[in-house]
Write a protein that holds these residues in place. Structure first.
Motif, short mmCIF file in Angstrom:
data_model
loop_
_atom_site.label_atom_id
_atom_site.label_comp_id
_atom_site.label_asym_id
_atom_site.label_seq_id
_atom_site.Cartn_x
_atom_site.Cartn_y
_atom_site.Cartn_z
N ILE A 6 -6.08 3.08 1.37
CA ILE A 6 -5.40 1.79 1.38
C ILE A 6 -6.43 0.69 1.16
O ILE A 6 -7.51 0.70 1.76
CB ILE A 6 -4.68 1.56 2.72
CG1 ILE A 6 -3.66 2.68 2.95
CG2 ILE A 6 -4.01 0.19 2.77
CD1 ILE A 6 -3.07 2.69 4.35
N CYS A 7 -6.07 -0.29 0.35
CA CYS A 7 -6.94 -1.44 0.12
C CYS A 7 -6.95 -2.31 1.37
O CYS A 7 -5.91 -2.78 1.82
CB CYS A 7 -6.44 -2.24 -1.08
SG CYS A 7 -7.48 -3.67 -1.42
N CYS A 10 -6.38 -6.36 0.26
CA CYS A 10 -5.17 -6.83 -0.43
C CYS A 10 -4.46 -7.89 0.39
O CYS A 10 -4.21 -7.71 1.59
CB CYS A 10 -4.19 -5.67 -0.63
SG CYS A 10 -4.38 -4.77 -2.16
N GLY A 19 -3.82 -4.43 4.80
CA GLY A 19 -4.14 -3.01 4.67
C GLY A 19 -4.38 -2.33 6.00
O GLY A 19 -3.92 -1.21 6.23
N LEU A 38 -9.48 3.24 4.75
CA LEU A 38 -9.47 1.90 4.16
C LEU A 38 -10.69 1.76 3.25
O LEU A 38 -11.77 2.25 3.58
CB LEU A 38 -9.54 0.84 5.25
CG LEU A 38 -8.28 0.67 6.09
CD1 LEU A 38 -8.57 -0.15 7.33
CD2 LEU A 38 -7.17 0.03 5.28
N VAL A 49 0.29 -4.80 -1.32
CA VAL A 49 -0.83 -3.97 -0.91
C VAL A 49 -0.87 -2.73 -1.80
O VAL A 49 0.17 -2.17 -2.11
CB VAL A 49 -0.69 -3.57 0.57
CG1 VAL A 49 -1.66 -2.50 0.99
CG2 VAL A 49 -0.83 -4.78 1.49
N LEU A 51 -2.27 1.27 -2.60
CA LEU A 51 -2.72 2.50 -1.95
C LEU A 51 -2.69 3.63 -2.95
O LEU A 51 -2.02 3.57 -3.98
CB LEU A 51 -1.87 2.83 -0.73
CG LEU A 51 -0.40 3.20 -0.92
CD1 LEU A 51 -0.23 4.70 -1.15
CD2 LEU A 51 0.38 2.79 0.29
#
Length: 110
Positions: A6-7, A10, A19, A38, A49, A51
Motif C-alpha cells: 500500500i502506498c 497517497c 495508506g 507500506l 490510494v 495498492l
C-alpha cells in the motif's frame, strides 16, 4: 507468501495520507500467508490510494482509487481469491465489488 503493498503517501489534495489507515484495517482479518506492507510511493499519485498484490511466480495486480473507509472487505476478498487462483490469475472479479473497477494494471507472472 502473498503481499499487499500500500502506498503510504497517497492523499487527495489537501488531505492526509490514508495508506497507513488502510494497512491497519487490513491486518485484522486477513488469511494466513498474506502480509501487508507500506511503501513511500507506488507512482499512482493522481488516484489515491494505490495498492498492489503479488506473490512469487504469480501475476501481480495494481489498483488505484481505493477508499480505505469502505473497501477493506473487498481487499480481503481480493487476497482470498488471489490465494486460491492458480498462478494468481483471477478470472472472475465480480466478487470484488467496486475494487475491480480500480484495477489499472496486471503484470503476468514471469
Amino acid at each position: 507468501m502473498n503481499c499487499i503493498t500500500i502506498c503510504a503517501t497517497c492523499a487527495a489534495p489537501g488531505e492526509a495520507p490514508e495508506g497507513a489507515v488502510l494497512a491497519e484495517a487490513l491486518r485484522e482479518g486477513l488469511s494466513d500467508g498474506v502480509v501487508v506492507r507500506l511503501v513511500d510511493c507506488l507512482n499512482v499519485c493522481h488516484s489515491p490510494v494505490a495498492l498492489s498484490i503479488r506473490g512469487a511466480g504469480k501475476t501481480a495486480y495494481l489498483f488505484a482509487g481505493v477508499d480505505p473507509a469502505t473497501q477493506a472487505a473487498e481487499i480481503r476478498k481480493l487476497a482470498d481469491l488471489y490465494a486460491e487462483a492458480p498462478g494468481g490469475e483471477i478470472t472472475d472479479a465480480r466478487p470484488l465489488g467496486r475494487l475491480r473497477h480500480g484495477l489499472i494494471g496486471r503484470i503476468p507472472a514471469g
